[in-house]
Design an enzyme around this catalytic site. Sequence first.
Site, short mmCIF file in Angstrom:
data_model
loop_
_atom_site.label_atom_id
_atom_site.label_comp_id
_atom_site.label_asym_id
_atom_site.label_seq_id
_atom_site.Cartn_x
_atom_site.Cartn_y
_atom_site.Cartn_z
N ARG A 19 2.04 1.35 8.35
CA ARG A 19 0.87 0.73 8.97
C ARG A 19 1.11 -0.71 9.39
O ARG A 19 0.61 -1.17 10.42
CB ARG A 19 -0.30 0.80 7.97
CG ARG A 19 -1.53 0.00 8.35
CD ARG A 19 -2.52 -0.03 7.19
NE ARG A 19 -1.93 -0.53 5.97
CZ ARG A 19 -1.78 -1.84 5.70
NH1 ARG A 19 -2.17 -2.75 6.56
NH2 ARG A 19 -1.24 -2.22 4.55
N GLU A 45 -7.38 -12.24 -11.01
CA GLU A 45 -7.79 -11.16 -10.11
C GLU A 45 -8.52 -10.07 -10.88
O GLU A 45 -9.56 -9.56 -10.44
CB GLU A 45 -6.59 -10.59 -9.38
CG GLU A 45 -6.95 -9.49 -8.41
CD GLU A 45 -5.73 -8.73 -7.89
OE1 GLU A 45 -5.73 -8.38 -6.69
OE2 GLU A 45 -4.80 -8.48 -8.68
N TRP A 88 -5.52 -12.63 -1.80
CA TRP A 88 -6.36 -11.82 -0.93
C TRP A 88 -6.68 -12.50 0.40
O TRP A 88 -7.35 -11.92 1.25
CB TRP A 88 -7.66 -11.45 -1.64
CG TRP A 88 -7.53 -10.27 -2.54
CD1 TRP A 88 -7.29 -10.27 -3.88
CD2 TRP A 88 -7.60 -8.89 -2.16
NE1 TRP A 88 -7.21 -8.99 -4.37
CE2 TRP A 88 -7.41 -8.12 -3.33
CE3 TRP A 88 -7.81 -8.25 -0.95
CZ2 TRP A 88 -7.42 -6.73 -3.30
CZ3 TRP A 88 -7.83 -6.86 -0.93
CH2 TRP A 88 -7.64 -6.12 -2.10
N TYR A 95 -12.32 -3.12 -4.54
CA TYR A 95 -12.23 -2.73 -5.95
C TYR A 95 -13.47 -3.02 -6.80
O TYR A 95 -14.07 -2.11 -7.37
CB TYR A 95 -11.04 -3.44 -6.60
CG TYR A 95 -9.71 -3.02 -6.06
CD1 TYR A 95 -9.03 -1.90 -6.55
CD2 TYR A 95 -9.08 -3.76 -5.04
CE1 TYR A 95 -7.80 -1.52 -6.05
CE2 TYR A 95 -7.84 -3.39 -4.54
CZ TYR A 95 -7.20 -2.27 -5.04
OH TYR A 95 -5.99 -1.89 -4.55
N CYS A 151 -5.18 0.49 -3.56
CA CYS A 151 -3.83 0.99 -3.83
C CYS A 151 -3.75 1.50 -5.27
O CYS A 151 -3.39 2.64 -5.51
CB CYS A 151 -2.79 -0.11 -3.58
SG CYS A 151 -2.70 -0.65 -1.86
N ARG A 185 -1.89 5.19 -5.12
CA ARG A 185 -1.54 5.96 -3.92
C ARG A 185 -0.37 5.31 -3.20
O ARG A 185 0.42 5.96 -2.51
CB ARG A 185 -2.73 6.05 -2.98
CG ARG A 185 -3.14 4.71 -2.39
CD ARG A 185 -4.16 4.81 -1.27
NE ARG A 185 -4.48 3.49 -0.79
CZ ARG A 185 -3.82 2.85 0.18
NH1 ARG A 185 -2.79 3.42 0.76
NH2 ARG A 185 -4.18 1.64 0.56
N SER A 186 -0.24 3.97 -3.35
CA SER A 186 0.76 3.20 -2.64
C SER A 186 1.16 2.02 -3.49
O SER A 186 0.29 1.33 -4.05
CB SER A 186 0.15 2.72 -1.31
OG SER A 186 0.99 1.80 -0.65
N ASP A 215 3.86 -1.35 -3.44
CA ASP A 215 4.90 -2.26 -2.95
C ASP A 215 5.71 -2.69 -4.17
O ASP A 215 5.28 -3.53 -4.95
CB ASP A 215 4.22 -3.45 -2.27
CG ASP A 215 5.18 -4.57 -1.91
OD1 ASP A 215 6.38 -4.46 -2.18
OD2 ASP A 215 4.69 -5.59 -1.38
N ASN A 270 0.50 -5.09 -10.63
CA ASN A 270 -0.19 -3.85 -10.98
C ASN A 270 0.07 -3.46 -12.43
O ASN A 270 -0.86 -3.09 -13.16
CB ASN A 270 0.24 -2.72 -10.05
CG ASN A 270 -0.07 -2.98 -8.60
OD1 ASN A 270 0.71 -2.58 -7.73
ND2 ASN A 270 -1.16 -3.65 -8.30
N VAL A 278 9.71 -0.01 -0.78
CA VAL A 278 10.22 -1.37 -0.64
C VAL A 278 10.22 -1.70 0.85
O VAL A 278 10.70 -0.90 1.67
CB VAL A 278 11.65 -1.51 -1.19
CG1 VAL A 278 12.17 -2.94 -0.99
CG2 VAL A 278 11.69 -1.14 -2.67
N ALA A 317 3.27 -8.01 3.56
CA ALA A 317 2.96 -7.23 4.77
C ALA A 317 1.47 -6.95 4.79
O ALA A 317 0.91 -6.40 3.86
CB ALA A 317 3.74 -5.92 4.78
#
Length: 307
Positions: free
Chosen positions: A26, A64, A86, A128, A189, A209-210, A212, A220, A251, A306
């Site tokens: 994306r 966060e 953010w 979230y 994510c 789901r995703s 980095d 995370n 990555v 990104a």
Amino acid sequence: MTDHYEAQYLDLLARVWETGDERRDRTGVGTRSLFGPTLRFDLTDDRVPLLTTKRVAWKTAAREMLWFLTGDTNIRSLVAQKVHIWTDWPLARYRRETGEAIDRDAFEARILTDDEFAAAWGDLGPVYGKQWVDWDTYEPAGDGLYRRGPGINQIAELVRMIRQDPGSRRLIFTGWNVAQLGGMALPPCHMTYQFHVAGGRLSGMLWQRSCDLGLGFAFNAFSAALLIRMLAQQCDLEAGELVWSAGDAHVYLNHAHLVEQQLARTPRGSPRLRLNRRPDSIFDYRIEDFAIEAYDPHPAIAAPVAV
């Protein structure tokens, strides 16, 4: 130190970089990706999966998490705490929609000083925190119409269930509200958490789901472990284990230097996470309530985000 808790992460980082499927994404940056990895981290005796092959800004991750638990979706309170993670999403929207080539510092300064600007450009949509503590419900209002009902506080309900029904297989909360994904600056994510009580210990599973792996994973994993510790304390339990699982673990192609530097480093030490007090509820923790001890990481590694 192949038995170090961080070794499994470094192994995954190497596998993704060396064997992952190269794909367009994306953001337009491009990634290498593997599907479905799982890692496990022991949280007993105050252990915490804080990466040591690069310095992790753990206080930023903790701030966060506390922000999520307030239900706030505007970056203003984060910026006031010098948390910038953010800002890139609303900044990109502002530049795109106004054509103004404003830099991040100037944008954040306006967020802090201009109430109307902050309301218009600082909000991220129902991300979230909104889903965690105020999931929308609707009830009939007559003539086929509906009005908004009371929001569902998934976190408060989770605490209640852990206390009252620790054997339940429904100790879950999620941020994946299908009806509201389009209004979010970034769909969740780290989207679904499930918990399990056994032997007086609370373990948690995070499904992303995703992920980095270069930048996001460090936050995370630490944040999930922190949340498990907070929940365990509130429910008179000890922490057990964090099980981390991802759908698309990737990555970014412009993180080659990060991968090279991290894989060249040896993990060291075993940091500990201390909770300095027990607040009245899961929503009353402050940043001063958390302390990290015995953390001696390698230097930080800068890499682009990104968007």
